[in-house]
Design an enzyme around this catalytic site. Structure first.
Site, PDB file in Angstrom:
ATOM      1  N   LYS A   1     -10.014   6.329   3.822  1.00 28.86           N
ATOM      2  CA  LYS A   1     -11.327   5.916   4.297  1.00 28.86           C
ATOM      3  C   LYS A   1     -12.461   6.387   3.374  1.00 28.86           C
ATOM      4  O   LYS A   1     -13.356   5.614   3.051  1.00 28.86           O
ATOM      5  CB  LYS A   1     -11.520   6.469   5.718  1.00 28.86           C
ATOM      6  CG  LYS A   1     -12.852   6.196   6.343  1.00 28.86           C
ATOM      7  CD  LYS A   1     -13.005   4.718   6.663  1.00 28.86           C
ATOM      8  CE  LYS A   1     -14.456   4.338   6.850  1.00 28.86           C
ATOM      9  NZ  LYS A   1     -15.180   4.218   5.584  1.00 28.86           N
TER      10      LYS A   1
ATOM     11  N   HIS B   1      -8.749   3.866  -1.613  1.00 27.69           N
ATOM     12  CA  HIS B   1      -7.374   3.391  -1.494  1.00 27.69           C
ATOM     13  C   HIS B   1      -7.006   2.491  -2.669  1.00 27.69           C
ATOM     14  O   HIS B   1      -6.906   1.273  -2.527  1.00 27.69           O
ATOM     15  CB  HIS B   1      -7.234   2.654  -0.148  1.00 27.69           C
ATOM     16  CG  HIS B   1      -5.873   2.113   0.138  1.00 27.69           C
ATOM     17  ND1 HIS B   1      -4.719   2.614  -0.421  1.00 27.69           N
ATOM     18  CD2 HIS B   1      -5.471   1.088   0.953  1.00 27.69           C
ATOM     19  CE1 HIS B   1      -3.679   1.923   0.028  1.00 27.69           C
ATOM     20  NE2 HIS B   1      -4.114   0.998   0.853  1.00 27.69           N
TER      21      HIS B   1
ATOM     22  N   ILE C   1     -12.442  -0.857  -1.503  1.00 30.24           N
ATOM     23  CA  ILE C   1     -11.659  -1.369  -2.638  1.00 30.24           C
ATOM     24  C   ILE C   1     -11.901  -0.392  -3.787  1.00 30.24           C
ATOM     25  O   ILE C   1     -13.049  -0.144  -4.147  1.00 30.24           O
ATOM     26  CB  ILE C   1     -12.111  -2.809  -2.975  1.00 30.24           C
ATOM     27  CG1 ILE C   1     -11.665  -3.747  -1.851  1.00 30.24           C
ATOM     28  CG2 ILE C   1     -11.561  -3.247  -4.319  1.00 30.24           C
ATOM     29  CD1 ILE C   1     -12.240  -5.148  -1.951  1.00 30.24           C
TER      30      ILE C   1
ATOM     31  N   CYS D   1       0.823  -1.214   0.000  1.00 33.10           N
ATOM     32  CA  CYS D   1       0.000   0.000   0.000  1.00 33.10           C
ATOM     33  C   CYS D   1       0.859   1.269   0.000  1.00 33.10           C
ATOM     34  O   CYS D   1       0.341   2.364  -0.167  1.00 33.10           O
ATOM     35  CB  CYS D   1      -0.941  -0.002   1.195  1.00 33.10           C
ATOM     36  SG  CYS D   1      -1.619  -1.621   1.555  1.00 33.10           S
TER      37      CYS D   1
END
Lengths: 181, 395
Positions: B333, B337, B210, B83
């Site tokens: 959030k 992401h 997602i 990430c």
């Protein structure tokens, strides 16, 4: 039940429906193209599936699995610096020594933390919701495993013991954490 | 060594981008960055693609994107740091310029996770810890990894679920003003508390979605930057560290050690005092893949004392006007992401904040001219902390 049956059951539930849909699309329009239900965007549905099953070498730590099948949990210990390794490894990469000693772990420790997995990965969907915990053993190493207790009985800080069990329905040896009464 | 500045930024709409493929999505950000900097592809010496990959069909994403965006035959590679992939890509370009290997370099972060069905994406993320010892038999999911941190903190520091909820509420609040965000809807505490548990104690509203998305930045050496823009944003320093693959090998589950060490490294180079770090920054972007991650970030960056991160949230100190505004673009959030794009998106957000170009309702007061991005890969497997400033670092 075994790995074959489990795979077959999952295949029937998930893959078969998808394949039938692709067949229907091709039959209707001559191409594997569909519209996204939410956005109406056009999507090409891949006709080439990729499935992977890895072959992971475990020869150098086979003693762990050998002992596990006899109901024992072992770690490895460097004869030079005394470092204890769990998961077991045969190289002490701190002092560059190989062929480490085997030590049987006490299996007793304290639960550091846990979670209850309610949204599961595809390959775990055939299990009930499971509790994953991390315990610190007397030897000072941590171990991660399922906590085989009711959720309401699980507390951070509780005394636990590592148990060797058969993972059902597949039926192979693994280990779990249980509360010490 | 050469100073390096951001001279152009690009950002796609984040969300469920089934209207474009991977390379078309990347182009949205690339085009915007080229236009903003008034540069052409021929001016770019190299491009780095941050793409964790695996969920979309093309395995050689850097090449597919290079072809589509007319960047070939410039040198490239795909960079992966889970990430933190976007920040790792930024690092490659930053160092190439610092070393004098390139004068202008483009960083493209992109991910299209929706090419894989959700159950497959959940499976793939779960496998990204230590596969053999912690996934094969015990099936942890990504929320599961972070849930282990949350459970420990609740037991040790008395953190409440509502404290986590404060993070979700803040980030959704700011996301509602960000047209690029995946979620533009504000939420209330009762909705948060009622949302479905995914990995106890974490709920759906504790988790980032997602996402598909792309972001791009163009970096230039001081010499070039001064010629092409009168508003460069300088990269002051970057710290990067790694953690263990096995989560069980972490120490106490109250901190992301790699992130704290990366922050210390970045602060040392920037001459920032860890205890008072928040006084130096106008704005922070932190890795809130889960609400608990943002709480830990407050402490790992020195914004709050150890064990008090959730109090900062409880007091609302990370809204604009508080001690330090955090994730005022909605964060992972609410903004979303898209793994490989996230770190680059953070750089875009901080740059636009410092230049007073943030979206209405999200602009902070720029007093110090400095911002910070904290980008964690995996569950503390990788960590990158980057400091940005309106002032040239060597000045």
């Amino acid at each position: 039940m075994g790995v074959t049956e489990i795979r077959e059951r999952q295949f029937n539930e998930i893959d078969k429906k998808a394949l039938e849909q692709i067949d229907l699309l091709i039959k209707n329009s001559g191409m594997p193209i569909m519209r996204d239900l939410k956005t109406n965007n056009l999507l090409w549905i891949d006709v080439r599936e990729l499935t992977q099953r890895f072959m992971i070498p475990i020869g150098r730590i086979y003693k762990f699995f050998d002992q596990l099948s006899k109901g024992k949990i072992i770690g490895t210990k460097c004869p030079k610096c005394g470092s204890i390794y769990f998961p077991p490894q045969d190289d002490c990469t701190k002092c560059k020594v190989s062929g480490l000693d085997v030590i049987e772990l006490s299996g007793e420790g304290e639960l550091l933390t846990y979670t209850i997995i309610t949204v599961k990965p595809v390959s775990f969907m055939h299990y009930q919701d499971y509790i994953v915990g991390i315990a610190r053993l007397k030897e000072g190493i941590n171990i991660l495993a399922w906590v085989n207790e009711k959720p309401e009985d699980v507390k951070v800080g509780m005394k636990v013991k590592v148990n060797v069990v058969k993972r059902e329905p597949e039926g192979y040896f693994t280990y779990e954490l249980r509360k010490i009464q | 060594m050469v100073d390096v500045a951001i001279v152009g930024t690009g950002h796609s709409k984040f969300g469920n981008r089934t209207d474009v493929n991977l390379q078309e999505l990347a182009w949205e950000a690339v085009k915007q960055a080229l236009e903003e900097s008034n540069l052409d592809q021929k001016d770019i010496d190299m491009f780095v693609v941050g793409n964790a990959g695996g969920w979309s069909s093309e395995p050689l994403s850097a090449i597919v994107i290079g072809e589509y965006c007319n960047l070939a035959p410039k040198g490239t590679m795909r960079v992966e740091a889970a990430c933190a992939t976007g920040s790792a890509a930024l690092r490659i370009a930053y160092q190439a310029i610092k070393a004098g290997d390139a004068k202008i370099a483009m960083v493209i972060g992109v991910e299209q996770m929706h090419q894989s069905p959700n159950p497959v994406a959940i499976e793939m993320m779960g496998r990204a810890g230590n596969y053999f010892w912690e996934f094969e038999n015990f099936g942890l999911t990504f929320p599961g990894y972070y849930a282990l941190y949350a459970t420990r903190r609740m037991a040790k520091f008395g953190m409440k679920e509502e404290d986590l909820g404060q993070i979700a509420i803040k980030n959704h609040y700011y996301g509602s003003f960000n047209p690029y965000a995946m979620f533009q809807k504000q939420i209330k505490m009762d909705e948060y508390m009622k949302s479905r548990v995914v990995a106890y104690p974490l709920k759906v509203y504790d988790a980032c979605p997602i996402t598909d998305g792309a972001a791009a930045v163009i970096l230039a050496s001081e010499e070039v930057a001064k010629k092409i823009t009168d508003s460069p944003v300088w990269i002051v320093s970057q710290g990067f560290k790694s953690g263990t693959a096995n989560l069980s090998k972490r120490d106490d589950f109250i901190s992301i050690d790699a992130a704290r060490l990366a922050a210390e490294e970045a602060y040392k180079k920037a001459r920032i005092d860890f205890e008072n770090s928040w006084r130096y920054f106008d704005v922070a972007e932190v890795h809130d893949c889960f609400t608990i991650a943002e709480i830990m970030a407050y402490e790992d960056l020195g914004f709050a004392k150890r064990g008090e991160g959730h109090l900062l949230a409880r007091e609302g100190q990370t809204y604009i006007g508080g001690r330090i505004p955090v994730n005022v673009d909605g964060g992972l959030k609410a903004k979303g992401h898209p793994i490989g794009a996230t770190g680059v998106s953070m750089a875009v957000s901080i740059t636009r904040q410092l230049l007073y170009r943030a979206h209405k309702g999200t602009q902070v007061d720029v007093k110090n001219g400095m911002g910070i991005a904290h980008n964690v890969g995996g569950t503390g497997h990788y960590a990158y902390v980057t400091i940005f400033s309106l002032k040239k670092p060597s000045a």
